[in-house]
Design a protein around this motif. Structure first.
Motif, short mmCIF file in Angstrom:
data_model
loop_
_atom_site.label_atom_id
_atom_site.label_comp_id
_atom_site.label_asym_id
_atom_site.label_seq_id
_atom_site.Cartn_x
_atom_site.Cartn_y
_atom_site.Cartn_z
N PRO A 38 -48.03 13.07 22.70
CA PRO A 38 -49.09 13.78 21.98
C PRO A 38 -49.53 12.95 20.77
O PRO A 38 -48.82 12.02 20.35
N GLN A 39 -50.66 13.28 20.19
CA GLN A 39 -51.20 12.47 19.10
C GLN A 39 -50.23 12.38 17.93
O GLN A 39 -50.12 11.32 17.30
N GLN A 40 -49.52 13.46 17.62
CA GLN A 40 -48.60 13.41 16.48
C GLN A 40 -47.46 12.43 16.72
O GLN A 40 -46.97 11.80 15.78
N HIS A 41 -47.01 12.27 17.97
CA HIS A 41 -45.99 11.28 18.28
C HIS A 41 -46.55 9.86 18.16
O HIS A 41 -45.87 8.95 17.65
N ARG A 42 -47.77 9.67 18.61
CA ARG A 42 -48.40 8.36 18.50
C ARG A 42 -48.55 7.96 17.03
O ARG A 42 -48.25 6.82 16.64
N ASP A 43 -49.00 8.92 16.22
CA ASP A 43 -49.14 8.65 14.79
C ASP A 43 -47.80 8.35 14.15
O ASP A 43 -47.70 7.46 13.28
N PHE A 44 -46.78 9.09 14.56
CA PHE A 44 -45.44 8.87 14.00
C PHE A 44 -44.93 7.47 14.30
O PHE A 44 -44.48 6.75 13.40
N PHE A 45 -45.01 7.05 15.55
CA PHE A 45 -44.53 5.71 15.90
C PHE A 45 -45.30 4.64 15.14
O PHE A 45 -44.70 3.66 14.66
N GLU A 46 -46.59 4.82 15.01
CA GLU A 46 -47.39 3.81 14.31
C GLU A 46 -47.09 3.75 12.81
O GLU A 46 -47.43 2.76 12.16
N SER A 47 -46.43 4.77 12.26
CA SER A 47 -46.10 4.79 10.84
C SER A 47 -44.74 4.17 10.54
O SER A 47 -44.39 3.98 9.37
N LEU A 48 -43.99 3.84 11.58
CA LEU A 48 -42.60 3.42 11.39
C LEU A 48 -42.47 1.95 11.03
O LEU A 48 -43.31 1.13 11.34
N GLN A 49 -41.33 1.66 10.36
CA GLN A 49 -40.92 0.29 10.09
C GLN A 49 -39.67 -0.10 10.88
O GLN A 49 -39.22 -1.24 10.81
N MET A 50 -39.11 0.87 11.62
CA MET A 50 -37.85 0.61 12.32
C MET A 50 -37.80 1.42 13.61
O MET A 50 -38.13 2.60 13.63
N LEU A 51 -37.40 0.75 14.67
CA LEU A 51 -37.29 1.35 15.99
C LEU A 51 -35.99 0.85 16.62
O LEU A 51 -35.64 -0.32 16.47
N PHE A 52 -35.27 1.74 17.29
CA PHE A 52 -34.06 1.33 17.99
C PHE A 52 -34.30 1.39 19.50
O PHE A 52 -34.89 2.35 20.01
N LEU A 53 -33.84 0.34 20.19
CA LEU A 53 -34.08 0.22 21.62
C LEU A 53 -32.77 0.12 22.38
O LEU A 53 -31.82 -0.54 21.92
N GLY A 54 -32.73 0.75 23.55
CA GLY A 54 -31.67 0.53 24.51
C GLY A 54 -32.20 -0.36 25.61
O GLY A 54 -33.18 -0.01 26.28
N LEU A 55 -31.61 -1.54 25.76
CA LEU A 55 -32.02 -2.51 26.77
C LEU A 55 -30.78 -2.97 27.53
O LEU A 55 -29.66 -2.96 27.00
N LEU A 56 -30.98 -3.41 28.76
CA LEU A 56 -29.88 -3.87 29.59
C LEU A 56 -29.81 -5.39 29.60
O LEU A 56 -30.83 -6.07 29.50
N ASP A 57 -28.58 -5.91 29.75
CA ASP A 57 -28.44 -7.35 29.93
C ASP A 57 -28.48 -7.67 31.42
O ASP A 57 -28.73 -6.80 32.27
N SER A 58 -28.24 -8.93 31.78
CA SER A 58 -28.40 -9.36 33.17
C SER A 58 -27.39 -8.71 34.11
O SER A 58 -27.59 -8.70 35.33
N LEU A 111 -35.82 7.41 8.29
CA LEU A 111 -34.66 7.91 7.56
C LEU A 111 -35.05 8.67 6.30
O LEU A 111 -34.30 9.53 5.84
N ALA A 112 -36.21 8.37 5.74
CA ALA A 112 -36.65 9.05 4.51
C ALA A 112 -37.00 10.51 4.78
O ALA A 112 -36.64 11.41 4.03
N SER A 113 -37.73 10.75 5.87
CA SER A 113 -38.13 12.11 6.20
C SER A 113 -37.17 12.78 7.18
O SER A 113 -37.30 13.98 7.45
N ARG A 114 -36.22 12.02 7.71
CA ARG A 114 -35.25 12.49 8.69
C ARG A 114 -35.92 12.95 9.98
O ARG A 114 -35.40 13.80 10.68
N ARG A 115 -37.04 12.37 10.29
CA ARG A 115 -37.72 12.70 11.53
C ARG A 115 -37.40 11.64 12.58
O ARG A 115 -37.27 10.46 12.25
N ARG A 116 -37.30 12.07 13.83
CA ARG A 116 -37.02 11.13 14.91
C ARG A 116 -37.69 11.61 16.20
O ARG A 116 -37.79 12.81 16.45
N ASN A 117 -38.13 10.66 16.99
CA ASN A 117 -38.71 10.93 18.31
C ASN A 117 -38.08 10.00 19.32
O ASN A 117 -37.79 8.83 19.02
N ARG A 118 -37.88 10.50 20.52
CA ARG A 118 -37.29 9.72 21.60
C ARG A 118 -38.36 9.36 22.62
O ARG A 118 -39.29 10.15 22.88
#
Length: 307
Positions: A38-58, A111-118
């Motif tokens: 939704p638009q609010q999630h898109r806006d939230f991600f675009e406001s971030l300075q930090m993102l955590f990713l789960g990725l697989l190795d070979s 971390l400042a607003s304690r908001r998170r989206n997956r």
């Protein structure tokens, strides 16, 4: 008529059943998980300075790593795509799979607003300094167990990150793990990862310093508290077991990055030793790295962890 596929895979449903999650709650929960942002999630991600990713190795092992940049390094051109205009930290050093079609789990956190989206999805395109993700699932999370911290404005990715293979007995490794009030965990479902109701997940865990403990045999343990009852991480552990942890030291910018195998302990006698816990998760580390300057120096806060 073909039955709609559940947003939860078999492992998640097994843990939900063991935890006695009601059918009514699960029906309601299905509506929280969307196939587009939704638009609010898109806006939230675009406001971030930090993102955590789960990725697989070979070899298919999950690792949890951050991507960092000034506001605007994340861009959502459409509701079902997210562009990351930075390389995830240590992605080349760890040999993480960023090929087209590879599964990825993401946690956007302020971390400042304690908001998170997956967000879970698949890589559409990746090259040096950029990656485009096609969304399979996205949903918001409550602010439980997040300690308030303030990221310095305009923070960019670390200019240089060194890593050194570690051991659970190393003083630096023990210091960071035993003092942690926050860590991030990546997990994966078993079998082919075709997006939708199966795939890779990235999540946050928080508690008082020491909640992530080192046992005498070199394994790690942490309590699992009441949450959204989706059981994405625990469902993946039930399904496959392979996990990756990113344990930060926000005061120095260091981090412990490890991959291993997790299991869930439902023993009520053991659970009693962790106040408020509903389960215990044990992790057997397989490979441990000590990374320097993996995060900006964020510092401490006197604010208590909100529950």
């Amino acid at each position: 008529m073909q039955q709609a596929r559940s947003v939860f895979h078999d492992g998640e449903r097994a843990v939900q059943a063991r935890a006695e999650v009601s059918v009514e709650w699960l029906k309601q929960s299905e509506g929280f998980v969307r196939s587009k942002m939704p638009q609010q999630h898109r806006d939230f991600f675009e406001s971030l300075q930090m993102l955590f990713l789960g990725l697989l190795d070979s070899t298919g092992r999950p690792w949890c790593v951050p991507a960092l940049g000034p506001r605007g390094f994340l861009v959502s051109p459409t509701p079902d795509t997210l562009e990351i205009h930075r390389d995830p930290v240590l992605s080349y050093e760890l040999g993480l799979d960023r090929s087209p079609g590879a599964s990825v789990g993401m946690l956007g956190i302020d971390l400042a607003s304690r908001r998170r989206n997956r967000l879970n999805g698949r890589i559409q395109h990746a090259s040096t300094g950029e990656m485009t993700i096609l969304v399979d699932q996205c949903f918001g999370n409550c602010p439980q167990y997040i300690r308030t911290r303030h990221l310095p404005p305009g923070q960019d990715e670390p200019s240089a990150v060194s890593r050194r293979r570690g051991n659970i007995t190393d003083p630096e490794v023990r210091r960071i793990i035993e003092a942690a009030d926050t860590f991030f965990i990546a997990s994966r479902a078993a079998g082919p990862l075709d997006g939708g109701s199966a795939g890779v997940d990235a999540s946050h865990r928080g508690g008082r310093p020491g909640f992530l403990s080192i046992n005498g045999d070199g394994t790690l343990s942490f309590p699992d508290f009441s949450g959204n009852r989706f059981f994405n991480t625990l469902g993946n552990i039930e399904s496959d077991g392979r996990v990756g942890l990113f344990v930060p030291d926000f005061e120095t910018g260091e981090a412990i990055v490890l991959t291993g195998h997790g299991s869930i302990d439902w023993n009520p006698e053991r659970i009693k030793s962790f106040e408020g816990a509903e389960r215990i998760v044990d992790v057997v580390p397989e490979e441990i790295w000590h990374a320097s300057a993996a995060l900006p120096v964020i510092g401490t806060t006197s604010e208590k962890i909100a529950s």
